[in-house]
Design a protein around this motif. Structure first.
Motif, PDB file in Angstrom:
ATOM      1  N   ARG A  43       0.838  -1.203   0.000  1.00 50.75           N
ATOM      2  CA  ARG A  43       0.000   0.000   0.000  1.00 50.75           C
ATOM      3  C   ARG A  43       0.875   1.257   0.000  1.00 50.75           C
ATOM      4  NH1 ARG A  43      -3.441  -1.649   3.607  1.00 50.75           N
ATOM      5  NH2 ARG A  43      -2.244  -0.954   5.396  1.00 50.75           N
ATOM      6  N   ARG A  44       1.960   1.233   0.760  1.00 54.31           N
ATOM      7  CA  ARG A  44       2.868   2.378   0.811  1.00 54.31           C
ATOM      8  C   ARG A  44       3.497   2.632  -0.549  1.00 54.31           C
ATOM      9  NH1 ARG A  44       8.459   3.634   2.543  1.00 54.31           N
ATOM     10  NH2 ARG A  44       8.330   5.609   3.643  1.00 54.31           N
ATOM     11  N   LYS A  45       3.864   1.561  -1.253  1.00 54.43           N
ATOM     12  CA  LYS A  45       4.453   1.711  -2.587  1.00 54.43           C
ATOM     13  C   LYS A  45       3.438   2.319  -3.553  1.00 54.43           C
ATOM     14  CE  LYS A  45       7.191  -0.609  -6.025  1.00 54.43           C
ATOM     15  NZ  LYS A  45       8.323   0.287  -6.011  1.00 54.43           N
ATOM     16  N   MET A  46       2.183   1.891  -3.440  1.00 49.47           N
ATOM     17  CA  MET A  46       1.143   2.437  -4.327  1.00 49.47           C
ATOM     18  C   MET A  46       0.880   3.917  -4.018  1.00 49.47           C
ATOM     19  SD  MET A  46      -0.229   0.171  -6.479  1.00 49.47           S
ATOM     20  CE  MET A  46      -1.963   0.450  -6.704  1.00 49.47           C
ATOM     21  N   ILE A  47       0.894   4.285  -2.736  1.00 47.44           N
ATOM     22  CA  ILE A  47       0.650   5.679  -2.357  1.00 47.44           C
ATOM     23  C   ILE A  47       1.763   6.571  -2.885  1.00 47.44           C
ATOM     24  CG2 ILE A  47       0.595   7.257  -0.382  1.00 47.44           C
ATOM     25  CD1 ILE A  47      -0.927   5.032   1.125  1.00 47.44           C
ATOM     26  N   ARG A  48       3.014   6.112  -2.761  1.00 47.43           N
ATOM     27  CA  ARG A  48       4.153   6.900  -3.225  1.00 47.43           C
ATOM     28  C   ARG A  48       4.231   6.953  -4.743  1.00 47.43           C
ATOM     29  NH1 ARG A  48       9.512   6.315  -0.313  1.00 47.43           N
ATOM     30  NH2 ARG A  48       9.088   7.886   1.237  1.00 47.43           N
ATOM     31  N   GLY A  49       3.591   5.997  -5.414  1.00 45.16           N
ATOM     32  CA  GLY A  49       3.560   5.990  -6.874  1.00 45.16           C
ATOM     33  C   GLY A  49       4.677   5.166  -7.479  1.00 45.16           C
ATOM     34  N   PHE A  50       4.446   4.698  -8.675  1.00 47.75           N
ATOM     35  CA  PHE A  50       5.440   3.907  -9.387  1.00 47.75           C
ATOM     36  C   PHE A  50       6.410   4.835 -10.101  1.00 47.75           C
ATOM     37  CE2 PHE A  50       1.906   0.661  -9.645  1.00 47.75           C
ATOM     38  CZ  PHE A  50       2.478  -0.194  -8.715  1.00 47.75           C
ATOM     39  N   SER A  51       7.635   4.370 -10.306  1.00 46.98           N
ATOM     40  CA  SER A  51       8.615   5.142 -11.056  1.00 46.98           C
ATOM     41  C   SER A  51       8.258   5.069 -12.550  1.00 46.98           C
ATOM     42  CB  SER A  51      10.022   4.586 -10.823  1.00 46.98           C
ATOM     43  OG  SER A  51      10.133   3.304 -11.393  1.00 46.98           O
ATOM     44  N   ARG A  52       8.981   5.836 -13.350  1.00 46.87           N
ATOM     45  CA  ARG A  52       8.721   5.847 -14.787  1.00 46.87           C
ATOM     46  C   ARG A  52       8.963   4.457 -15.392  1.00 46.87           C
ATOM     47  NH1 ARG A  52      12.242   9.886 -16.980  1.00 46.87           N
ATOM     48  NH2 ARG A  52      10.705  11.367 -16.239  1.00 46.87           N
ATOM     49  N   ASN A  53      10.044   3.794 -14.960  1.00 42.98           N
ATOM     50  CA  ASN A  53      10.345   2.452 -15.478  1.00 42.98           C
ATOM     51  C   ASN A  53       9.278   1.442 -15.068  1.00 42.98           C
ATOM     52  OD1 ASN A  53      12.681   3.364 -16.660  1.00 42.98           O
ATOM     53  ND2 ASN A  53      13.929   2.906 -14.871  1.00 42.98           N
ATOM     54  N   GLU A  54       8.790   1.548 -13.844  1.00 43.58           N
ATOM     55  CA  GLU A  54       7.737   0.642 -13.382  1.00 43.58           C
ATOM     56  C   GLU A  54       6.443   0.869 -14.149  1.00 43.58           C
ATOM     57  OE1 GLU A  54       9.286  -0.018  -8.803  1.00 43.58           O
ATOM     58  OE2 GLU A  54       7.876   1.598  -9.238  1.00 43.58           O
ATOM     59  N   GLU A  55       6.142   2.129 -14.469  1.00 45.88           N
ATOM     60  CA  GLU A  55       4.955   2.437 -15.277  1.00 45.88           C
ATOM     61  C   GLU A  55       5.078   1.835 -16.676  1.00 45.88           C
ATOM     62  OE1 GLU A  55       2.082   3.810 -14.656  1.00 45.88           O
ATOM     63  OE2 GLU A  55       2.446   4.506 -12.620  1.00 45.88           O
ATOM     64  N   GLN A  56       6.280   1.902 -17.258  1.00 44.02           N
ATOM     65  CA  GLN A  56       6.491   1.317 -18.585  1.00 44.02           C
ATOM     66  C   GLN A  56       6.320  -0.194 -18.543  1.00 44.02           C
ATOM     67  OE1 GLN A  56      10.394   2.704 -19.614  1.00 44.02           O
ATOM     68  NE2 GLN A  56       9.619   4.535 -20.657  1.00 44.02           N
ATOM     69  N   LEU A  57       6.822  -0.823 -17.492  1.00 45.36           N
ATOM     70  CA  LEU A  57       6.672  -2.270 -17.341  1.00 45.36           C
ATOM     71  C   LEU A  57       5.203  -2.645 -17.193  1.00 45.36           C
ATOM     72  CD1 LEU A  57       8.019  -5.042 -17.025  1.00 45.36           C
ATOM     73  CD2 LEU A  57       8.161  -4.577 -14.578  1.00 45.36           C
ATOM     74  N   LEU A  58       4.473  -1.853 -16.419  1.00 41.55           N
ATOM     75  CA  LEU A  58       3.042  -2.100 -16.226  1.00 41.55           C
ATOM     76  C   LEU A  58       2.283  -1.939 -17.538  1.00 41.55           C
ATOM     77  CD1 LEU A  58       1.103  -2.853 -14.003  1.00 41.55           C
ATOM     78  CD2 LEU A  58       0.797  -0.433 -13.516  1.00 41.55           C
ATOM     79  N   SER A  59       2.688  -0.974 -18.365  1.00 44.06           N
ATOM     80  CA  SER A  59       2.028  -0.794 -19.661  1.00 44.06           C
ATOM     81  C   SER A  59       2.321  -1.968 -20.595  1.00 44.06           C
ATOM     82  CB  SER A  59       2.449   0.522 -20.306  1.00 44.06           C
ATOM     83  OG  SER A  59       3.801   0.460 -20.692  1.00 44.06           O
ATOM     84  N   GLN A  60       3.522  -2.588 -20.470  1.00 42.22           N
ATOM     85  CA  GLN A  60       3.820  -3.778 -21.269  1.00 42.22           C
ATOM     86  C   GLN A  60       2.884  -4.924 -20.887  1.00 42.22           C
ATOM     87  OE1 GLN A  60       7.939  -4.703 -20.652  1.00 42.22           O
ATOM     88  NE2 GLN A  60       8.642  -3.264 -22.202  1.00 42.22           N
TER      89      GLN A  60
END
Length: 137
Positions: A43-60
């Motif tokens: 939950r803490r990781k989600m509140i702080r937000g994903f990094s740009r690289n993590e967002e790109q991985l999630l979009s893949q």
């Protein structure tokens, strides 16, 4: 004749649930509802937000790419990633990991170990005082 095949999850006696929610329920939840269910570290990781690289991985994952290779061991495993195959870098090589439902809200790095089990051989000649009693061949 190219058929789109989907990875089959392993057969279980009963359906997988996480805190009483089925996997499909978790996939259909919004971000706020999902955060109420997940453990505090995730939950803490989600509140702080994903990094740009993590967002790109999630979009893949969302685009449905077949071959996903990543160095991002700190990525949180979300319900939409379940059933996919990922290659995770362990510092030396990429290890293939199929994401199971039990891995939800864990990290990718937990499934690609960076250290191997050490199996030591016998002591060499002159290693210790007791090794002088080891018979020579």
């Amino acid at each position: 004749m190219a058929k789109k095949t989907q990875k089959r999850l392993p057969r279980r006696r009963e359906e997988f649930t996480y805190h009483g929610f089925r996997l499909e329920d978790l996939r259909n939840m919004g971000r706020e509802e999902l955060m109420a269910v997940m453990p505090s570290r995730a939950r803490r990781k989600m509140i702080r937000g994903f990094s740009r690289n993590e967002e790109q991985l999630l979009s893949q994952f969302r685009e449905g790419e077949h071959k996903i290779r990543t160095h991002i061991r700190s990525m949180l495993i979300l319900p939409e990633m379940v059933g996919r195959e990922v290659e995770i870098y362990n510092g030396k090589e990429f290890m293939k990991v199929e994401i199971q439902p039990e891995a939800v809200f864990h990290y990718l790095g937990e499934f690609a170990l960076t250290r191997r089990k050490v199996a030591h051989g016998s002591a060499g000649i002159g290693a210790t005082r007791s090794s002088k009693y080891v018979p020579l061949k």
